[in-house]
Design a protein around this motif. Sequence first.
Motif, PDB file in Angstrom:
ATOM      1  N   LYS A  56       7.161   7.949   4.596  1.00 26.98           N
ATOM      2  CA  LYS A  56       8.350   7.194   5.037  1.00 26.98           C
ATOM      3  C   LYS A  56       7.980   5.807   5.549  1.00 26.98           C
ATOM      4  O   LYS A  56       8.599   4.810   5.161  1.00 26.98           O
ATOM      5  N   THR A  58       5.308   4.037   4.976  1.00 30.45           N
ATOM      6  CA  THR A  58       4.789   3.224   3.872  1.00 30.45           C
ATOM      7  C   THR A  58       5.957   2.706   3.039  1.00 30.45           C
ATOM      8  O   THR A  58       5.995   1.529   2.653  1.00 30.45           O
ATOM      9  N   ARG A  97       0.039   0.090   9.735  1.00 25.65           N
ATOM     10  CA  ARG A  97       0.527  -0.025   8.362  1.00 25.65           C
ATOM     11  C   ARG A  97       1.621  -1.070   8.244  1.00 25.65           C
ATOM     12  O   ARG A  97       1.826  -1.631   7.190  1.00 25.65           O
TER      13      ARG A  97
HETATM   14  N1  GDP Z   1      -0.836   9.303  -2.943  1.00 23.34           N
HETATM   15  C1  GDP Z   1       0.063   8.637  -2.226  1.00 23.34           C
HETATM   16  N2  GDP Z   1      -0.074   8.549  -0.884  1.00 23.34           N
HETATM   17  C2  GDP Z   1       0.860   7.883  -0.184  1.00 23.34           C
HETATM   18  C3  GDP Z   1       1.964   7.264  -0.807  1.00 23.34           C
HETATM   19  N3  GDP Z   1       2.730   6.702   0.144  1.00 23.34           N
HETATM   20  C4  GDP Z   1       2.123   6.943   1.326  1.00 23.34           C
HETATM   21  N4  GDP Z   1       0.996   7.666   1.132  1.00 23.34           N
HETATM   22  C5  GDP Z   1       0.048   8.123   2.155  1.00 23.34           C
HETATM   23  O1  GDP Z   1       0.596   9.213   2.859  1.00 23.34           O
HETATM   24  C6  GDP Z   1       0.167   9.204   4.211  1.00 23.34           C
HETATM   25  C7  GDP Z   1       1.379   9.288   5.151  1.00 23.34           C
HETATM   26  O2  GDP Z   1       2.133   8.094   5.031  1.00 23.34           O
HETATM   27  P1  GDP Z   1       3.176   7.638   6.134  1.00 23.34           P
HETATM   28  O3  GDP Z   1       3.886   6.465   5.575  1.00 23.34           O
HETATM   29  O4  GDP Z   1       2.558   7.500   7.465  1.00 23.34           O
HETATM   30  O5  GDP Z   1       4.144   8.910   6.160  1.00 23.34           O
HETATM   31  P2  GDP Z   1       5.325   9.275   7.211  1.00 23.34           P
HETATM   32  O6  GDP Z   1       4.748  10.237   8.184  1.00 23.34           O
HETATM   33  O7  GDP Z   1       6.353   9.925   6.349  1.00 23.34           O
HETATM   34  O8  GDP Z   1       5.810   8.006   7.829  1.00 23.34           O
HETATM   35  C8  GDP Z   1      -0.638   7.946   4.399  1.00 23.34           C
HETATM   36  O9  GDP Z   1      -1.992   8.266   4.320  1.00 23.34           O
HETATM   37  C9  GDP Z   1      -0.219   7.080   3.237  1.00 23.34           C
HETATM   38  O10 GDP Z   1      -1.205   6.179   2.838  1.00 23.34           O
HETATM   39  C10 GDP Z   1       2.082   7.352  -2.242  1.00 23.34           C
HETATM   40  O11 GDP Z   1       3.006   6.871  -2.872  1.00 23.34           O
HETATM   41  N5  GDP Z   1       1.102   8.064  -2.876  1.00 23.34           N
END
Ligand code: GDP
Length: 325
Positions: A56, A58, A97
Amino acid sequence: MIVPDRILAGDRLALARLLTQIENEQPEGFETLSALFPHTGQAHLVGITGPPGTGKSTLVNRLVLTLRSRTQKLVAVVAVDPSSPFTGGAILGDRIRMRDLTGDPGIFIRSMASRGALGGLARTTSAVVDALDAAGFGWILIETVGAGQAEVEIARTAHTTLVVEAPGLGDDVQAIKAGILEAADLLVVNKADLPGADNTVRVLQASLELASGARRPTDPHSQPEPTEEGWAPPVLRTVALLGEGIDEVVDAILHHCAHLETTGRRVGRDRQRLRAELLALLGDGLLARFLSAHSEEDLGLALEQVFARQVSPCQAVERLLARNR
Ligand SMILES: Nc1nc2c(ncn2[C@@H]2O[C@H](COP(=O)(O)OP(=O)(O)O)[C@@H](O)[C@H]2O)c(=O)[nH]1
Ligand SMILES: [Mg+2]
């Protein structure tokens, strides 16, 4: 007290200070907010929710840059993560990030931690959003972790709600469809670079069809039936890490935005949001008034009777309220 004109003039330092006052529930913060309230109602609120780790933050990072460059409006992000304390990893991680975003004064990021009583988070978020709205942000993205009631409430009050999923979270798909799926205007399967993305898309489409009551065979290529609002939530794929599929998500957000306008649903959602806020504040106010009019003993006595199973909680409340008249 922070002078409302400073917020209206785009003073970022004053804005940051006001948000801190709101988060700390300082009365002067709410005074400023009340003065600013006539200037709210312009922003489009986008809720982004889903299980932790689906990407999310990202995705939000990418959406901010794309919305900013495609619409030229000011963009704010409110990151709500109740699972992490201020010093926690997630918030720090998010900050790192979101580093790409700093440097443009048209972008403003705020991380919030949960605090206070049940429902407090939703209310504080609402107040923070109002402040950003008055400060002229045309887009306000609210990232929450789709875990608890408060987060679902926050997502529901946005104009456009994105639910983010990722492959390999089979059980979470099950968990999420119960509550939040009905609130989704857009579904995003992020990490589409990973194996299993097709399956996640299929599961979501099937869940959507169930939710909308459409009785059609499960076909991976079919889109769900339109809901009663005349909007069929699309299921989109992204690789947020690489910026793939972001323009399509922004297209869908803009499309939904236009849909809300042309159908008059935007006004309805605003009314719903303000009504919920009003009722929540009324609840707080009535409870505070009740507690100040009654001694701790009254409440203690009622608790003892309930504890001894002499009266039910319902009866106890009825009696307490009857005495209040
Ligand atoms: N393989 C892959 N990893 C991703 C992608 N988008 C985010 N990530 C990774 O997933 C992990 C969690 O991302 P984050 O944005 O913190 O997720 P949140 O907890 O939903 O906010 C991080 O290590 C990111 O680098 C993607 O499109 N593909
Ligand atoms: Mg996050």
